[in-house]
Motif scaffolding. Structure first.
Motif, mmCIF file in Angstrom:
data_model
loop_
_atom_site.group_PDB
_atom_site.id
_atom_site.type_symbol
_atom_site.label_atom_id
_atom_site.label_comp_id
_atom_site.label_asym_id
_atom_site.label_seq_id
_atom_site.Cartn_x
_atom_site.Cartn_y
_atom_site.Cartn_z
ATOM 1 N N TRP A 140 0.852 -1.199 0.000
ATOM 2 C CA TRP A 140 0.000 0.000 0.000
ATOM 3 C C TRP A 140 0.879 1.236 0.000
ATOM 4 O O TRP A 140 1.920 1.288 0.684
ATOM 5 C CB TRP A 140 -0.919 0.037 1.220
ATOM 6 N N PRO A 153 -0.122 5.468 8.763
ATOM 7 C CA PRO A 153 0.888 4.771 7.956
ATOM 8 C C PRO A 153 1.422 5.622 6.816
ATOM 9 O O PRO A 153 0.663 6.319 6.135
ATOM 10 C CB PRO A 153 0.120 3.551 7.419
ATOM 11 N N TYR A 155 3.333 3.958 4.557
ATOM 12 C CA TYR A 155 3.176 2.918 3.539
ATOM 13 C C TYR A 155 2.956 1.598 4.283
ATOM 14 O O TYR A 155 3.033 1.536 5.523
ATOM 15 C CB TYR A 155 4.406 2.843 2.614
ATOM 16 N N ARG A 156 2.668 0.540 3.523
ATOM 17 C CA ARG A 156 2.525 -0.785 4.124
ATOM 18 C C ARG A 156 3.498 -1.741 3.446
ATOM 19 O O ARG A 156 3.659 -1.729 2.222
ATOM 20 C CB ARG A 156 1.100 -1.314 3.963
ATOM 21 N N GLU A 159 1.673 -5.860 4.001
ATOM 22 C CA GLU A 159 0.394 -5.547 4.644
ATOM 23 C C GLU A 159 0.542 -5.076 6.091
ATOM 24 O O GLU A 159 -0.453 -4.937 6.793
ATOM 25 C CB GLU A 159 -0.563 -6.739 4.605
ATOM 26 N N GLN A 160 1.758 -4.804 6.538
ATOM 27 C CA GLN A 160 1.966 -4.259 7.877
ATOM 28 C C GLN A 160 2.212 -2.761 7.776
ATOM 29 O O GLN A 160 3.023 -2.296 6.969
ATOM 30 C CB GLN A 160 3.157 -4.947 8.573
ATOM 31 N N LYS A 161 1.497 -1.994 8.621
ATOM 32 C CA LYS A 161 1.598 -0.540 8.591
ATOM 33 C C LYS A 161 2.960 -0.084 9.108
ATOM 34 O O LYS A 161 3.458 -0.595 10.116
ATOM 35 C CB LYS A 161 0.504 0.084 9.451
ATOM 36 N N ARG A 222 0.237 -5.798 14.349
ATOM 37 C CA ARG A 222 1.558 -6.387 14.198
ATOM 38 C C ARG A 222 1.863 -7.314 15.361
ATOM 39 O O ARG A 222 1.176 -7.324 16.385
ATOM 40 C CB ARG A 222 2.621 -5.281 14.108
#
Length: 421
Positions: A140, A153, A155-156, A159-161, A222
């Motif tokens: 992302w 966030p 970015y990701r 899928e982790q912020k 997380r």
């Protein structure tokens, strides 16, 4: 004393801060971006008018003709128009070119991977290479123009912020219980601002800090490790606005992921160094937008190092040219605008920045065209007294706003003086 033609009035003394007489003002032309030019003063050359010939003749008492009766019947009794000497505050200004925008963009790069064993305060701390530390793929990215605040966030990764934290000390090592330093304090300050408790904001990473970190990690979705690695968050001075997205979804976060700026619009000026005395931290200035809107700004930063910018004739000069090049030293000046709403929808635009150069308070003033050039030199005012028309010599001060500061014997507030046709 007698009056003469005032065309010899020095141009410098006849200039005032009345920009309405310029033909190149924003009111007279459609706003457009201009190349950077030398500092433009708002002092304008104003012609000082000559006292009407009939008035000058009356002052000297010389008339042509055959009889005194004819002279008496044709001699003027006073100037065609009068005004009063008034006390006022005169302000001389300088107008320079500025650029409205969000300031210089800086790059956000992917954090380097943290792997293996790292020494912290005499203890061995083991960490594996994880997606949180710069490995994996981008899943992302924000869009150009998006604003990112504390805890949101940037970015990701897998899928982790990867959230934004505010501060000046970046995450450069693994933080866990026992660590101490500025980076620990920065982390704890952010945790406190985000609403996490159970620790004291200081330089020490305690068990209370670790528990708060676990809560933070849970909210981020997380793994709850209680430790923080360099790639777990990004650090900037404050909220950011995305200027350009460099990364690509599905690719590894190599190099620049994006560039960003501050979230508030500012004005930057390359100020000629000879005008450095016009600006200081907190100095007020007036901005004029391309649509004519007036906005108040404040000088927030004045650069300390001058930048020499040289320019020469395009193409290296031509036959017969002198080959001279112009070199100008400038200072970078940054101005902030408290009322951002007044800027409308302008994200970037050329603007006029008006700085106050000098102010004379409570001085005697007259309109510039009330000045008369005297035959014996200098300038004066035409007055009508008990002895008819007289000329009072004056010393000139500041020119501004179509008026001029005057002083001298016999010059007082309320004195009626002539204004030649």
């Amino acid at each position: 004393m007698s009056a003469r033609d005032a065309s010899s009035l020095p141009a410098a003394e006849a200039s005032v801060a009345d920009s309405s007489e310029h033909t190149d003002t924003p009111e007279a032309q459609t706003p457009r971006r201009r190349p950077r030019r030398a500092l433009r003063t708002s002092l304008i050359a104003t012609a000082v008018l000559v006292v009407a010939a009939a008035g000058a003749v009356a002052a000297t008492g010389t008339l042509g003709g055959d009889s005194e009766d004819k002279a008496a019947s044709t001699a003027p009794t006073g100037p065609p128009k009068t005004t009063k000497v008034q006390r006022a505050t005169l302000t001389r200004t300088e107008t320079v070119d500025g650029n409205l925008g969000y300031g210089s963009a800086t790059a956000l790069q992917a954090a380097a991977a943290t792997a293996g064993t790292q020494q912290q305060n005499g203890n061995q701390t083991t960490s594996g290479t994880t997606a949180d530390s710069g490995q994996g793929v981008l899943t992302w990215l924000p869009a150009e123009g998006d604003k990112i605040s504390r805890g949101e966030p940037a970015y990701r990764l897998n899928e982790q912020k990867v959230p934004l934290l505010y501060g000046s000390t970046p995450l450069y090592r693994i933080l866990s219980v026992g660590a101490d330093g500025k980076d620990v304090k920065m982390l704890e300050q952010n945790l406190a601002k985000l609403g996490y408790t159970g620790f004291t904001v200081d330089d020490e990473y305690t068990s209370g800090t670790a528990e708060a970190v676990k809560d933070w990690q849970e909210d981020l979705g997380r793994e709850q490790t209680g430790t923080v690695a360099p790639g777990d968050a990004v650090v900037a001075a404050g909220a950011r606005r995305v200027a350009d997205v460099k990364g690509t979804l599905g690719s590894a976060p190599a190099g620049d992921i994006l560039t960003w700026t501050g979230t508030e619009r500012i004005v930057t000026v390359d100020l000629d160094v000879q005008y450095e005395d016009l600006v200081d931290d907190g100095t007020a200035a007036a901005l004029r937008l391309p649509d004519g809107t007036q906005v108040t700004a404040t000088v927030a930063e004045v650069g300390t190092a001058a930048t020499a910018a040289s320019s020469s004739q395009e193409g290296g000069g031509s036959s017969g040219s002198s080959g001279n090049s112009a070199a100008e030293a400038t200072l970078p000046v940054t101005l902030t605008i408290s009322d951002q709403k007044k800027l409308g929808r302008y994200n970037a635009a050329p603007v006029d920045v008006t700085l106050t150069a000098e102010t004379h308070k409570n001085v005697l003033t007259v309109p510039i065209n009330a000045l008369v050039a005297l035959q014996e030199g200098g300038y004066g005012l035409e007055t009508v007294g008990s002895h008819g028309i007289e000329y009072v010599p004056v010393k000139l001060g500041m020119f501004a706003g179509g008026r001029v500061e005057v002083s001298g014997p016999g010059v007082r507030d309320g004195l009626i003086v002539g204004v030649p046709k």
